[in-house]
Design a protein around this motif. Structure first.
Motif, short mmCIF file in Angstrom:
data_model
loop_
_atom_site.label_atom_id
_atom_site.label_comp_id
_atom_site.label_asym_id
_atom_site.label_seq_id
_atom_site.Cartn_x
_atom_site.Cartn_y
_atom_site.Cartn_z
N ASN A 44 0.89 -1.22 -0.05
CA ASN A 44 -0.04 -0.08 -0.05
C ASN A 44 0.94 1.29 0.07
O ASN A 44 0.67 2.22 0.72
CB ASN A 44 -1.03 -0.01 1.27
CG ASN A 44 -1.79 -1.43 1.18
OD1 ASN A 44 -2.44 -1.55 0.29
ND2 ASN A 44 -1.81 -1.94 2.21
N GLU A 46 1.86 4.74 -0.91
CA GLU A 46 1.46 5.77 -1.60
C GLU A 46 2.63 6.96 -1.66
O GLU A 46 3.58 6.98 -0.99
CB GLU A 46 0.42 6.39 -0.36
CG GLU A 46 -0.63 5.90 -0.24
CD GLU A 46 -1.83 6.70 0.63
OE1 GLU A 46 -1.24 7.26 1.71
OE2 GLU A 46 -3.00 6.48 0.41
N CYS A 64 3.38 -5.96 -9.36
CA CYS A 64 2.39 -5.50 -8.66
C CYS A 64 1.38 -6.25 -8.27
O CYS A 64 0.79 -6.92 -9.18
CB CYS A 64 1.87 -4.14 -9.57
SG CYS A 64 0.50 -3.28 -8.92
N LYS A 66 -1.22 -5.13 -5.92
CA LYS A 66 -2.46 -4.69 -5.61
C LYS A 66 -2.29 -3.00 -6.24
O LYS A 66 -1.11 -2.53 -6.17
CB LYS A 66 -2.62 -4.45 -4.25
CG LYS A 66 -3.96 -3.84 -3.63
CD LYS A 66 -3.68 -3.91 -2.20
CE LYS A 66 -5.11 -3.11 -1.55
NZ LYS A 66 -4.87 -3.11 -0.24
N GLY A 67 -3.36 -2.36 -6.63
CA GLY A 67 -3.22 -0.99 -6.99
C GLY A 67 -2.77 -0.96 -8.49
O GLY A 67 -2.59 -1.82 -9.07
N LYS A 68 -2.05 0.30 -8.66
CA LYS A 68 -1.34 0.43 -10.00
C LYS A 68 -0.30 1.90 -9.74
O LYS A 68 -0.34 2.40 -8.65
CB LYS A 68 -2.50 0.90 -10.92
CG LYS A 68 -3.31 2.16 -10.72
CD LYS A 68 -4.31 2.02 -11.76
CE LYS A 68 -5.43 3.07 -11.39
NZ LYS A 68 -6.47 3.25 -12.33
N LYS A 81 -0.36 -2.45 -13.59
CA LYS A 81 -1.40 -2.57 -12.30
C LYS A 81 -1.40 -4.03 -11.80
O LYS A 81 -0.50 -4.95 -12.20
CB LYS A 81 -2.81 -2.35 -13.19
CG LYS A 81 -3.16 -3.13 -14.58
CD LYS A 81 -4.49 -2.98 -15.01
CE LYS A 81 -4.71 -3.70 -16.38
NZ LYS A 81 -3.80 -3.43 -17.41
N LYS A 82 -2.14 -4.30 -11.16
CA LYS A 82 -2.32 -5.70 -10.53
C LYS A 82 -2.16 -6.76 -11.50
O LYS A 82 -2.85 -6.81 -12.55
CB LYS A 82 -3.73 -5.70 -9.75
CG LYS A 82 -3.91 -7.05 -8.96
CD LYS A 82 -5.30 -7.01 -8.15
CE LYS A 82 -5.47 -8.47 -7.72
NZ LYS A 82 -6.71 -8.61 -7.09
N THR A 98 3.97 5.36 -7.84
CA THR A 98 2.38 5.39 -7.99
C THR A 98 1.93 6.57 -8.75
O THR A 98 2.59 7.62 -8.70
CB THR A 98 1.69 5.61 -6.50
OG1 THR A 98 2.56 6.68 -5.68
CG2 THR A 98 2.30 4.04 -5.98
N GLU A 102 -2.87 7.46 -5.89
CA GLU A 102 -3.07 5.98 -5.83
C GLU A 102 -2.13 5.43 -5.22
O GLU A 102 -1.30 6.13 -4.75
CB GLU A 102 -2.80 5.53 -7.30
CG GLU A 102 -3.98 5.92 -8.45
CD GLU A 102 -5.00 4.97 -8.25
OE1 GLU A 102 -5.20 3.78 -7.52
OE2 GLU A 102 -6.03 5.14 -8.88
N SER A 103 -2.28 4.10 -4.93
CA SER A 103 -0.91 3.45 -4.18
C SER A 103 -0.96 2.12 -4.73
O SER A 103 -1.83 1.59 -5.66
CB SER A 103 -1.32 3.16 -2.62
OG SER A 103 -2.59 2.42 -2.49
N TRP A 104 0.24 1.31 -4.49
CA TRP A 104 0.28 0.11 -5.16
C TRP A 104 1.24 -0.64 -4.08
O TRP A 104 1.77 -0.23 -3.23
CB TRP A 104 1.25 0.13 -6.46
CG TRP A 104 2.50 0.64 -6.61
CD1 TRP A 104 3.10 1.00 -5.61
CD2 TRP A 104 3.29 0.53 -7.62
NE1 TRP A 104 4.50 1.50 -5.94
CE2 TRP A 104 4.67 1.26 -7.33
CE3 TRP A 104 2.88 0.12 -9.01
CZ2 TRP A 104 5.45 1.18 -8.29
CZ3 TRP A 104 4.14 0.33 -10.07
CH2 TRP A 104 5.51 1.01 -9.56
#
Length: 294
Positions: A44, A46, A64, A66-68, A81-82, A98, A102-104
């Motif tokens: 996560n 950010e 990745c 999760k997120g993008k 992306k995920k 990120t 958004e977060s990844w």
């Protein structure tokens, strides 16, 4: 002896192998071809951003989960992306991070070695190749990353270093060179897969390229192109190799005569079969059978 650098991401994991140890890895016979230098997991994350104007000294693999986010090379920005993986070659100027708001969550590893340069590189259009992880491989890829991340919890012992090197090779092989599996989805890969499946059930026959093309409802040239891109062989050469592989099994596991084995594999002339066998295995069937194996 895990080394962490704080980046502000909760529950992050980072391991950096000291440069003094990396110098030893670069000459060790079991590690010099491929070894990790930095390994990490950012959950996560950010406002994550890295920019390297001169590129990195290592190749960088990012997965990745999760997120993008994005990766930019020159003026080309690509979204990640995920479920996607990207590899940034050593020495290539780049930035990644990120997107705004958004977060990844990403696993990543930096690696060096004599073979590092041979993994997928930048394409002619300055874009990097983005690989979509097959759903059936996602769990094991995450497991391999986690194993890499925890390998050095008890220090940089020689066993841990060798283990991490071999683990990295397994990870890269699974991402970029996964074994062919049979599917029912009709895309270019599945044409190759269903052709191989056809081969396996027709080893006792003679097959022409036209027959294979008709079976796939493709032109002969199209089938030949996609088959060679996927396997490195033309369809007929691949079929012959499968026949010889089966011949080896029959020579090893049965008392069948060479003539009988040739007949089982669709060769009416055992001498022609023996010439093909020798061309591929570098020795005739009779000598292959006498080899001590195992």
């Amino acid at each position: 002896m895990k080394i962490k650098k704080r980046t502000g991401f909760k529950n992050e994991i980072i391991t950096v192998i000291p440069e003094k140890i990396l110098k030893k890895l670069s000459t060790h016979p079991l590690m010099k071809n491929l070894y990790p230098t930095d390994i990490g997991f950012f959950p996560n994350a950010e406002y994550h951003y890295r920019k390297r104007r001169q590129g990195a000294a290592e190749s960088i693999l990012i997965y990745c989960i999760k997120g993008k986010g994005f990766v930019q090379v020159k003026q080309e920005k690509q979204q990640i992306k995920k479920g996607e993986i990207i590899l940034i070659p050593a020495g290539l100027p780049h930035s990644y991070g990120t997107l705004i708001k958004e977060s990844w969550s990403i696993y990543w590893v930096h690696f060096r070695g004599n073979n590092a340069q041979f993994y997928p590189e930048i394409k002619a259009d300055n874009n990097l190749k983005i690989n979509q992880v097959a759903p059936e491989n996602a769990a094991i890829i995450v497991k391999l990353f986690r194993q890499l991340s925890t390998t050095f919890e008890n220090g940089f012992t020689i066993n841990n270093l060798i283990y991490a090197s071999q683990l990295l090779g397994h990870l890269l092989a699974l991402i970029y060179y996964p074994p062919v599996k049979l599917t029912k989805k009709l895309n270019e890969n599945s044409y190759v897969e269903q052709t191989i499946n056809y081969f396996q059930t027709h080893l006792d026959q003679t097959i022409t390229l036209k027959k294979l093309a008709d079976y796939n409802n493709l032109s002969a040239s199209h089938l030949s192109r996609i088959f060679k891109e996927e396997t490195g062989y033309s369809p007929i050469d691949f079929f012959i190799h499968l026949k010889i592989k089966k011949a080896c099994q029959l020579l090893d596991m049965t008392n069948l005569s060479i003539k009988a084995i040739a007949a089982r594999l669709g060769y009416s002339d055992q001498y022609y079969f023996s010439r093909i066998f020798k061309k591929i295995m570098n020795l005739p069937p009779s000598k292959y059978r006498k080899l001590e194996k195992g």
